[in-house]
Scaffold this active site. Structure first.
Site, short mmCIF file in Angstrom:
data_model
loop_
_atom_site.label_atom_id
_atom_site.label_comp_id
_atom_site.label_asym_id
_atom_site.label_seq_id
_atom_site.Cartn_x
_atom_site.Cartn_y
_atom_site.Cartn_z
N ASP A 1 0.85 -1.19 0.00
CA ASP A 1 0.00 0.00 0.00
C ASP A 1 0.89 1.24 0.00
OD1 ASP A 1 -3.23 0.55 0.95
OD2 ASP A 1 -1.80 2.21 1.06
N ILE A 2 0.54 2.20 -0.83
CA ILE A 2 1.34 3.42 -0.98
C ILE A 2 1.29 4.29 0.28
CG2 ILE A 2 -0.40 4.99 -1.97
CD1 ILE A 2 1.68 5.65 -4.16
N HIS B 1 -10.47 -5.56 -3.11
CA HIS B 1 -9.12 -5.84 -2.63
C HIS B 1 -9.18 -6.09 -1.13
CE1 HIS B 1 -9.93 -1.51 -2.49
NE2 HIS B 1 -9.16 -1.46 -1.42
N LEU B 2 -8.24 -6.90 -0.69
CA LEU B 2 -8.13 -7.26 0.71
C LEU B 2 -6.88 -6.58 1.27
CD1 LEU B 2 -9.36 -9.63 2.67
CD2 LEU B 2 -7.19 -10.72 2.17
N HIS B 3 -7.06 -5.79 2.34
CA HIS B 3 -5.90 -5.21 3.02
C HIS B 3 -5.33 -6.28 3.95
CE1 HIS B 3 -6.80 -0.80 2.21
NE2 HIS B 3 -7.97 -1.34 1.94
N GLY C 1 -15.48 3.29 3.66
CA GLY C 1 -14.22 3.98 3.34
C GLY C 1 -13.52 3.44 2.10
N GLN C 2 -14.28 2.77 1.22
CA GLN C 2 -13.65 2.23 0.01
C GLN C 2 -13.33 3.36 -0.96
OE1 GLN C 2 -16.03 -0.64 -2.13
NE2 GLN C 2 -14.37 -1.15 -3.54
P1 AMP Z 1 -9.71 1.28 -0.02
O1 AMP Z 1 -9.89 2.56 0.75
O2 AMP Z 1 -10.10 0.05 0.76
O3 AMP Z 1 -10.36 1.36 -1.37
O4 AMP Z 1 -8.15 1.11 -0.22
C1 AMP Z 1 -7.45 1.68 -1.28
C2 AMP Z 1 -6.00 1.65 -0.89
O5 AMP Z 1 -5.22 1.83 -2.06
C3 AMP Z 1 -5.59 2.75 0.09
O6 AMP Z 1 -5.08 2.17 1.29
C4 AMP Z 1 -4.49 3.52 -0.67
O7 AMP Z 1 -3.44 3.94 0.16
C5 AMP Z 1 -4.04 2.48 -1.69
N1 AMP Z 1 -3.45 3.03 -2.90
C6 AMP Z 1 -3.89 4.07 -3.65
N2 AMP Z 1 -3.08 4.26 -4.71
C7 AMP Z 1 -2.11 3.32 -4.62
C8 AMP Z 1 -0.96 3.02 -5.42
N3 AMP Z 1 -0.66 3.70 -6.53
N4 AMP Z 1 -0.16 1.99 -5.02
C9 AMP Z 1 -0.45 1.29 -3.89
N5 AMP Z 1 -1.51 1.53 -3.11
C10 AMP Z 1 -2.33 2.54 -3.46
#
Ligand code: AMP
Length: 115
Positions: free
Chosen positions: A31-32, A101-103, A94-95
């Site tokens: 995750d960025i 995707h799975l964190h 909060g999506q």
């Molecule tokens: P969600 O809020 O569950 O949709 O999670 C989206 C996630 O994507 C967030 O935790 C962001 O930090 C992550 N994210 C957004 N852009 C990137 C990227 N370019 N590379 C890696 N993670 C990212």
């Protein structure tokens, strides 16, 4: 034509990422904006916009998603200390990215309840 998302661009390599796992069906990358020392996103290559949009035919994929997450957690060295899997869904969840995707989060003591 298949739907393009931020994550399909990451999976194809059009957007750079730090990939930690990939097979025919899934890709995992860091995750960025990490919420913990270990924070990886495990993403099915098939675009399912949110968990509620999964269909009966996705039953196998959803099972393999969790089993693949276990493999990634093991690979990342957090299997023993513990971790959390999170799937955010919709506005209140909060999506941000409309591609299931799975964190995978770990590497420190996590609080409860989440914010
Ligand atoms: P969600 O809020 O569950 O949709 O999670 C989206 C996630 O994507 C967030 O935790 C962001 O930090 C992550 N994210 C957004 N852009 C990137 C990227 N370019 N590379 C890696 N993670 C990212």
């Amino acid at each position: 034509m298949s739907m393009e998302t931020l994550f399909t661009k990451i999976i194809s390599g059009a957007i750079p990422s730090d990939k930690v796992y990939e097979d025919d069906e899934f890709c995992a990358f860091k995750d960025i904006n990490p919420a913990a020392p270990v924070h990886v996103l495990l993403v099915p290559k098939k675009v399912i916009p949110e968990i509620g949009a999964a269909a009966e035919c996705d039953e196998g994929l959803l099972g393999r998603l969790l089993l693949s997450a276990n493999k990634v957690a093991e690979q990342l060295g957090i299997a023993e200390s513990g971790f959390r899997y999170i799937i955010n869904s919709g506005a209140h969840g909060g999506q941000e990215v409309p591609h299931l995707h799975l964190h995978i989060i770990g590497g420190r003591q996590l609080g409860w309840p989440p914010g």
